[in-house]
Write an enzyme that holds these catalytic residues in place. Structure first.
Site, PDB file in Angstrom:
ATOM      1  N   MET A 112       0.822  -1.210   0.000  1.00 28.86           N
ATOM      2  CA  MET A 112       0.000   0.000   0.000  1.00 28.86           C
ATOM      3  C   MET A 112       0.860   1.266   0.000  1.00 28.86           C
ATOM      4  O   MET A 112       0.380   2.348  -0.322  1.00 28.86           O
ATOM      5  CB  MET A 112      -0.903   0.028   1.233  1.00 28.86           C
ATOM      6  CG  MET A 112      -2.178  -0.766   1.098  1.00 28.86           C
ATOM      7  SD  MET A 112      -3.317  -0.285   2.416  1.00 28.86           S
ATOM      8  CE  MET A 112      -4.666  -1.423   2.093  1.00 28.86           C
ATOM      9  N   HIS A 423      -6.689   1.225   7.556  1.00 28.09           N
ATOM     10  CA  HIS A 423      -5.785   1.145   8.710  1.00 28.09           C
ATOM     11  C   HIS A 423      -6.294   0.053   9.650  1.00 28.09           C
ATOM     12  O   HIS A 423      -6.989   0.346  10.610  1.00 28.09           O
ATOM     13  CB  HIS A 423      -5.762   2.475   9.478  1.00 28.09           C
ATOM     14  CG  HIS A 423      -5.355   3.656   8.652  1.00 28.09           C
ATOM     15  ND1 HIS A 423      -5.642   4.967   9.015  1.00 28.09           N
ATOM     16  CD2 HIS A 423      -4.655   3.738   7.485  1.00 28.09           C
ATOM     17  CE1 HIS A 423      -5.136   5.797   8.120  1.00 28.09           C
ATOM     18  NE2 HIS A 423      -4.544   5.078   7.169  1.00 28.09           N
TER      19      HIS A 423
HETATM   20  P1  FAD Z   1       1.513  -3.339   2.993  1.00 25.75           P
HETATM   21  O1  FAD Z   1       1.983  -2.025   2.488  1.00 25.75           O
HETATM   22  O2  FAD Z   1       0.070  -3.639   2.878  1.00 25.75           O
HETATM   23  O3  FAD Z   1       2.364  -4.459   2.262  1.00 25.75           O
HETATM   24  C1  FAD Z   1       2.124  -5.828   2.499  1.00 25.75           C
HETATM   25  C2  FAD Z   1       2.641  -6.600   1.299  1.00 25.75           C
HETATM   26  O4  FAD Z   1       2.680  -7.989   1.646  1.00 25.75           O
HETATM   27  C3  FAD Z   1       1.751  -6.492   0.067  1.00 25.75           C
HETATM   28  O5  FAD Z   1       2.480  -5.963  -1.011  1.00 25.75           O
HETATM   29  C4  FAD Z   1       1.318  -7.941  -0.202  1.00 25.75           C
HETATM   30  O6  FAD Z   1       1.231  -8.260  -1.570  1.00 25.75           O
HETATM   31  C5  FAD Z   1       2.409  -8.726   0.473  1.00 25.75           C
HETATM   32  N1  FAD Z   1       1.971 -10.095   0.845  1.00 25.75           N
HETATM   33  C6  FAD Z   1       0.832 -10.464   1.494  1.00 25.75           C
HETATM   34  N2  FAD Z   1       0.796 -11.797   1.668  1.00 25.75           N
HETATM   35  C7  FAD Z   1       1.932 -12.292   1.119  1.00 25.75           C
HETATM   36  C8  FAD Z   1       2.467 -13.594   0.971  1.00 25.75           C
HETATM   37  N3  FAD Z   1       1.830 -14.676   1.487  1.00 25.75           N
HETATM   38  N4  FAD Z   1       3.646 -13.759   0.305  1.00 25.75           N
HETATM   39  C9  FAD Z   1       4.316 -12.685  -0.184  1.00 25.75           C
HETATM   40  N5  FAD Z   1       3.849 -11.404  -0.068  1.00 25.75           N
HETATM   41  C10 FAD Z   1       2.682 -11.214   0.582  1.00 25.75           C
HETATM   42  N6  FAD Z   1      -1.121   5.053   6.050  1.00 25.75           N
HETATM   43  C11 FAD Z   1      -0.652   6.098   6.766  1.00 25.75           C
HETATM   44  O7  FAD Z   1      -0.068   5.908   7.835  1.00 25.75           O
HETATM   45  N7  FAD Z   1      -0.806   7.371   6.303  1.00 25.75           N
HETATM   46  C12 FAD Z   1      -1.478   7.668   5.155  1.00 25.75           C
HETATM   47  O8  FAD Z   1      -1.597   8.817   4.770  1.00 25.75           O
HETATM   48  C13 FAD Z   1      -2.016   6.567   4.412  1.00 25.75           C
HETATM   49  N8  FAD Z   1      -2.699   6.787   3.273  1.00 25.75           N
HETATM   50  C14 FAD Z   1      -3.103   5.730   2.521  1.00 25.75           C
HETATM   51  C15 FAD Z   1      -3.751   5.986   1.304  1.00 25.75           C
HETATM   52  C16 FAD Z   1      -4.064   4.928   0.447  1.00 25.75           C
HETATM   53  C17 FAD Z   1      -4.764   5.216  -0.863  1.00 25.75           C
HETATM   54  C18 FAD Z   1      -3.717   3.602   0.815  1.00 25.75           C
HETATM   55  C19 FAD Z   1      -3.992   2.463  -0.124  1.00 25.75           C
HETATM   56  C20 FAD Z   1      -3.115   3.343   2.043  1.00 25.75           C
HETATM   57  C21 FAD Z   1      -2.817   4.394   2.913  1.00 25.75           C
HETATM   58  N9  FAD Z   1      -2.213   4.184   4.142  1.00 25.75           N
HETATM   59  C22 FAD Z   1      -1.779   5.247   4.887  1.00 25.75           C
HETATM   60  C23 FAD Z   1      -1.947   2.830   4.661  1.00 25.75           C
HETATM   61  C24 FAD Z   1      -0.483   2.461   4.443  1.00 25.75           C
HETATM   62  O9  FAD Z   1      -0.187   2.418   3.087  1.00 25.75           O
HETATM   63  C25 FAD Z   1      -0.239   1.133   5.147  1.00 25.75           C
HETATM   64  O10 FAD Z   1      -0.414   1.365   6.533  1.00 25.75           O
HETATM   65  C26 FAD Z   1       1.183   0.608   4.908  1.00 25.75           C
HETATM   66  O11 FAD Z   1       1.436   0.427   3.542  1.00 25.75           O
HETATM   67  C27 FAD Z   1       1.343  -0.720   5.652  1.00 25.75           C
HETATM   68  O12 FAD Z   1       2.619  -1.235   5.376  1.00 25.75           O
HETATM   69  P2  FAD Z   1       2.940  -2.798   5.472  1.00 25.75           P
HETATM   70  O13 FAD Z   1       4.321  -2.980   4.995  1.00 25.75           O
HETATM   71  O14 FAD Z   1       2.625  -3.271   6.847  1.00 25.75           O
HETATM   72  O15 FAD Z   1       1.864  -3.515   4.533  1.00 25.75           O
END
Ligand code: FAD
Length: 488
Positions: A112, A423
């Site tokens: 994301m 979130h």
């Molecule tokens: P993610 O970014 O969700 O990444 C997880 C990854 O794991 C994904 O790419 C997925 O494909 C991969 N995955 C899942 N299962 C498997 C598997 N079994 N094998 C291999 N890969 C796998 N947050 C904020 O704090 N501020 C903001 O302003 C904000 N605005 C946002 C606006 C939008 C339009 C969006 C979509 C999100 C927003 N967010 C915001 C949320 C923020 O993007 C997320 O909180 C953040 O990206 C989370 O990071 P992460 O690494 O935990 O997970």
């Protein structure tokens, strides 16, 4: 055609969003002798892995990158998701409950974080994790990794007017760290004024992926964390390009696969602590819009930002987080002949902290599988009376904000369907002790295991209203530091 996966690494990271990237960067800096492989189910969208899709200038190419991030594609029943995300096709609501009809995911290198808005507020008051004494130092480090700026858009038209008016309405009685201010943003301004949002590329850092010991595999879906006598021994990964499954031995595995798919992978691997999937919480969201009163334009600076973002921080007395974004300053007509002054149209989003309960949860079983053949998530989620009271209070607060700014564009604020915040927290929550109410310890290591770590918003144990990524990146840094200190 085939491609080679490593037979053995020190650390396998599942998921390449901001949290997987933070783990990888921290390991690269703290323990450069360790070999690290990142496995990402989705495709790589940009030349440098994990760039924000707004760095793709061509609108057609950008739309295609968003489409490629949308996993199984549009929901079968007409529910719509934000570009770059896709919804749970089913299982998002159990009859008689509210459910999370807008619960969404991304599937691409960068997660994301390739699509996000970059708002990086710090948690305050009861949003904070009181059993983590080093939280502030971790948040400082998360700001460094995400390249957070506190004044990025101070030159946007009327942004100081917005801030001053909100301060008059909200600042009275607040602590010094909780007054109205510019929203901290993960963004950089180029000398020519160009805005570059931080994606996972920024968190990885140029040196990390260029190093000989770190590798990233796109289109690589991790099916299992492999365990022996309670210790992680590696992962099983499916190559989505050429087919086939591969085993990769690892001394530690970090699952950073978002708040729905992290518990999914743990469950599929037979790792099922009692709190797994429980305490699921979303930040219920109220939206409104205003037109600033008594402003005459233009208030622009040549080469300046077009759109300011301000912040009304969460407090326990007013348990909402306000994100106030001036819409693009270009003079778009609202109606025939009505061309607003640039910077004068303001969108407001108020996020509420959920009444966190163990029974709000994502579950898995052997009867249903998703499009990947993994156990399909089923959501159990209900708003309590306390949540409904807090939503009513958020309506009042957002109206107060609009009155302070100018005139409402619509008669009433709207409440978005549950899940809209994007979130989701709590499903692999951190706890101080292994008392059955948490999934991992303060270092992110799953209770009762050796070498299985979790990262992402699901780890956050408190009821937060602020955007969670800064906090979850901070916690991911803590987990990586623990791994670096433990693996010699
Ligand atoms: P993610 O970014 O969700 O990444 C997880 C990854 O794991 C994904 O790419 C997925 O494909 C991969 N995955 C899942 N299962 C498997 C598997 N079994 N094998 C291999 N890969 C796998 N947050 C904020 O704090 N501020 C903001 O302003 C904000 N605005 C946002 C606006 C939008 C339009 C969006 C979509 C999100 C927003 N967010 C915001 C949320 C923020 O993007 C997320 O909180 C953040 O990206 C989370 O990071 P992460 O690494 O935990 O997970």
């Amino acid at each position: 055609m085939t491609r080679t996966f490593p037979g053995r690494v020190d650390v396998a990271v599942v998921g390449s969003g901001p949290c997987g990237a933070a783990v990888t960067r921290t390991l690269g800096e703290r323990a450069p002798h360790l070999t690290v492989a990142v496995f990402e189910a989705g495709p790589q969208l940009t030349p440098t892995p994990g760039q924000h899709i707004k760095t793709i200038r061509d609108p057609t190419e950008r739309a295609e990158a968003q489409r490629r991030s949308q996993g199984t594609g549009p929901a079968p029943d007409g529910r719509s998701a934000r570009p770059g995300t896709y919804l749970l096709p089913d299982g998002y609501r159990t009859p008689g409950e509210d459910g999370l009809p807008a619960a969404a995911m991304s599937r691409n290198v960068g997660g994301m974080g390739a699509h996000w808005t970059g708002a990086c507020p710090r948690p305050g008051e009861s949003e904070r994790i009181d059993f983590l004494p080093g939280l502030d130092a971790l948040l400082d480090e998360a700001e460094r990794l995400l390249n957070v700026r506190h004044d990025a858009f101070d030159d946007a038209p009327f942004t100081s007017v917005v801030r001053e008016r909100l301060a008059v309405a909200f600042d009275s009685g607040r602590g010094t760290d909780r007054t109205v201010r510019a929203m901290p943003l993960a963004v950089r301004r180029e000398p020519d004024g160009r805005v570059v949002w931080s994606g996972a590329d920024v968190v990885f850092g140029e040196a990390t992926l260029a190093g000989p010991r770190v590798s990233l595999y796109a289109d690589a879906h991790v099916r299992r964390v492999r365990m022996e006598s309670g210790r992680a021994t590696g992962i099983t990964v499916r190559d989505l390009v050429h087919g086939g499954e591969h085993e990769v031995a690892a001394r530690a595995v970090v699952v950073a696969a978002d708040a729905l798919r992290t518990p999914q992978l743990l469950w599929a691997s037979g790792l099922r602590p009692p709190a797994l999937g429980r305490h699921l919480n979303d930040q219920h969201q109220v939206m409104h819009a205003a037109r600033l009163r008594d402003v005459t334009g233009p208030d622009t600076v040549a080469g300046g930002a077009s759109s300011g973002v301000n912040w009304v921080p969460y407090t326990d007395a007013e348990p909402f987080h306000g994100q106030v974004m001036q819409l693009d300053a270009s003079p778009v007509p609202l109606a025939d002949g009505d061309v607003p002054v640039p910077g004068s149209i303001v969108g407001l989003g108020w996020f509420c902290a959920k009444d966190v309960r163990a029974e709000d949860r994502v579950t898995f079983d052997h009867t249903r599988t998703d499009a990947d053949g993994m156990p399909a998530p089923r959501i159990h989620y209900t708003l309590t009376d306390k949540d409904r009271t807090s939503l009513e209070a958020a309506h009042k607060a957002i109206r107060r904000a609009v009155e302070a700014l100018g005139d409402p564009l619509d008669p009433e604020p709207i409440t978005l369907p549950p899940g809209s915040s994007l979130h989701y927290q709590g499903t692999v929550r951190m706890g101080e002790s292994d008392d059955g109410t948490s999934v991992c310890d303060p270092d992110g290591q799953v209770w009762g295991t050796g070498g299985v770590y979790v990262a992402g918003n699901g780890v956050i144990p408190t009821a937060t209203a602020c955007n969670p990524t800064l906090t979850s990146v901070a916690l991911a840094v803590g987990a990586a530091r623990h791994i670096a200190a433990t693996l010699d």
